[in-house]
Design a protein around this motif. Structure first.
Motif, short mmCIF file in Angstrom:
data_model
loop_
_atom_site.label_atom_id
_atom_site.label_comp_id
_atom_site.label_asym_id
_atom_site.label_seq_id
_atom_site.Cartn_x
_atom_site.Cartn_y
_atom_site.Cartn_z
N ARG A 124 13.09 6.31 -12.40
CA ARG A 124 11.66 6.22 -12.10
C ARG A 124 11.26 4.77 -11.88
O ARG A 124 11.71 3.89 -12.60
N ALA A 125 10.42 4.57 -10.87
CA ALA A 125 9.98 3.22 -10.54
C ALA A 125 8.61 2.94 -11.14
O ALA A 125 7.71 3.77 -11.08
N PHE A 126 8.46 1.77 -11.74
CA PHE A 126 7.18 1.31 -12.28
C PHE A 126 6.93 -0.10 -11.76
O PHE A 126 7.85 -0.91 -11.68
N SER A 127 5.68 -0.38 -11.44
CA SER A 127 5.33 -1.74 -11.06
C SER A 127 5.26 -2.61 -12.32
O SER A 127 4.78 -2.17 -13.36
N ILE A 128 5.76 -3.82 -12.21
CA ILE A 128 5.64 -4.76 -13.32
C ILE A 128 4.18 -5.19 -13.43
O ILE A 128 3.57 -5.63 -12.47
N THR A 156 -3.27 3.98 -12.63
CA THR A 156 -2.12 3.12 -12.89
C THR A 156 -1.72 2.31 -11.67
O THR A 156 -0.85 1.44 -11.77
N GLY A 157 -2.36 2.57 -10.54
CA GLY A 157 -2.11 1.74 -9.35
C GLY A 157 -2.54 0.30 -9.54
O GLY A 157 -2.18 -0.57 -8.75
N TYR A 201 -5.31 -5.53 -0.47
CA TYR A 201 -4.17 -4.74 -0.98
C TYR A 201 -4.64 -3.39 -1.52
O TYR A 201 -5.74 -3.28 -2.07
N ILE A 202 -3.77 -2.39 -1.35
CA ILE A 202 -4.00 -1.06 -1.91
C ILE A 202 -2.75 -0.66 -2.68
O ILE A 202 -1.63 -0.83 -2.18
N ALA A 203 -2.92 -0.10 -3.87
CA ALA A 203 -1.78 0.44 -4.62
C ALA A 203 -2.24 1.67 -5.39
O ALA A 203 -3.36 1.70 -5.91
N GLY A 204 -1.38 2.68 -5.45
CA GLY A 204 -1.72 3.89 -6.19
C GLY A 204 -1.16 5.14 -5.57
O GLY A 204 -0.23 5.10 -4.76
N GLU A 226 1.01 -0.31 -1.24
CA GLU A 226 2.19 0.15 -1.97
C GLU A 226 1.77 1.43 -2.68
O GLU A 226 1.06 1.39 -3.69
N THR A 227 2.20 2.57 -2.15
CA THR A 227 1.77 3.85 -2.68
C THR A 227 2.97 4.71 -3.04
O THR A 227 4.08 4.49 -2.58
N TRP A 228 2.73 5.71 -3.86
CA TRP A 228 3.79 6.61 -4.28
C TRP A 228 3.20 7.99 -4.51
O TRP A 228 2.00 8.16 -4.72
N SER A 229 4.08 9.00 -4.48
CA SER A 229 3.63 10.39 -4.66
C SER A 229 4.01 10.89 -6.04
O SER A 229 4.81 10.27 -6.75
#
Length: 348
Positions: A134-138, A211-212, A298-301, A345-348
């Motif tokens: 599983r990938a997690f952002s630092i 958590t994004g 930037y967008i993350a989530g 940087e997005t994830w499902s």
């Protein structure tokens, strides 16, 4: 990246259903030249290690799983049902049985006990996929915590049509570990996709619901440790009292004029409010940052609808404040992407 493990209770249940001795040890040998031995397993390997750290017994099985399982079935009724699930005509019924309630591999095996107890142990690696890391952002900066690596994680838990509580494999495992346990967590670091400008005077606009917000916490923490202002954060969550991550830290940075934060608590009022609404409400300020001060955006989530809705809101800002037509706003966004001033940087 974190490599999770199956909980002991699931390991015991799996071994019981398949009638495996968890303490038994085996040596893996390649069946043929096209099927090499997985390099991640020790030689020799115990059944306990294989099930706990390698086999994804909580995943929702695919059609090929039922097809292979049917070959081992000594029970006529179970075999016919497995063959039906693996046939083209049985896909709707398979979806209703397996995918809709998110029935796990272990639960399917328990539903076919005669077949499960007849599966040859040397076919487990072909039947059940490997647990994916599983990938997690630092979420921390070296300048603030030189000897620590922090992540932001929500423990996944939900109910399905089966009324069984589903728990995220990795999040539940990590949440169960206490620092006093001395548990060693297998992890490794990969380079992230988000690139931040080297010029400290460049303003940053960051949109990170839930958590994004993790990679942005790292970026904000780094600039704050160096005393650099110019960070702007759009943060959204369900409720201010429930999941407003880093609330006290954000508020302290605002007082020190190192951060400006815009919040959207979707469930705290009758009409739901999301980050895209806050973007439109602050269109003049955003256009000043992006259009005049060359800010990075930037967008993350979560990769479902949020990134598209945020991007659409940003294009509305270009049209209302930059006096652009819809095609011009689209081209302006493309320009920002090409020069890395718009990143996601997005994830499902």
């Amino acid at each position: 990246m974190v490599q999770p493990r199956n909980p002991p209770r699931d390991v015991r249940e799996f071994c019981s259903v398949l009638r495996l001795d968890a303490d038994s040890v085996f040596v893996l040998e390649p069946r043929d030249a096209d099927t090499p031995v997985p390099p991640y397993l020790p030689q020799p390997c115990s059944v306990q290690h294989l099930v706990e750290r390698y086999l994804d017994i909580r995943c929702v099985p695919r059609r090929s799983f039922f097809q292979l399982l049917s070959y081992f079935s000594p029970d006529e009724q179970e075999r016919e049902k497995l063959q039906e699930f693996s046939s083209a005509a049985g896909q709707e019924e398979l979806y209703t049985y397996c995918n809709r309630p998110r029935r796990t591999t272990m639960e399917v095996l328990a539903d076919f006990p005669h077949t499960a107890s007849s599966v040859p142990a040397d076919y487990l690696l072909e039947l059940i996929p490997r647990i994916r890391p599983r990938a997690f952002s630092i979420a921390s900066a070296m300048q603030a915590h030189p000897n620590k690596l922090q992540i932001l994680m929500a423990v996944v838990q939900y109910k399905t049509r089966l009324r069984e509580i589903r728990r995220g494999l990795c999040s539940s495992w990590l949440a169960s570990i206490s620092p006093e346990d001395g548990e060693r967590i297998p992890l490794w670091v990969k380079k992230g996709s988000l690139k931040f400008p080297s010029d400290p005077d460049t303003p940053l606009v960051m949109v990170g619901p839930g958590t994004g917000v993790a990679p942005f916490h790292s970026a904000i923490q780094e600039r704050a440790a160096l005393g650099i202002p110019g960070c702007n954060l759009f943060f959204g969550c369900r409720g201010k009292s429930k999941d407003f991550y880093y609330q006290e830290e954000w508020q302290d940075l605002e007082k020190r004029r190192l951060l400006r934060i815009f919040t959207a608590f979707s469930r705290d009022q009758e009409d739901k409010v999301y980050v895209q609404h806050r973007i439109k409400e602050n269109s003049a300020y955003l256009w000043e940052l992006i259009g005049n001060r060359q800010a990075y955006f930037y967008i993350a989530g979560n990769a479902q609808s949020m990134p598209t809705q945020v991007t659409d809101a940003l294009k509305c800002v270009f049209q209302s404040e930059g006096h652009m037509s819809a095609p011009e706003a689209e081209q302006y966004l493309v320009m920002l992407e090409k020069c890395r001033r718009f990143q996601s940087e997005t994830w499902s």
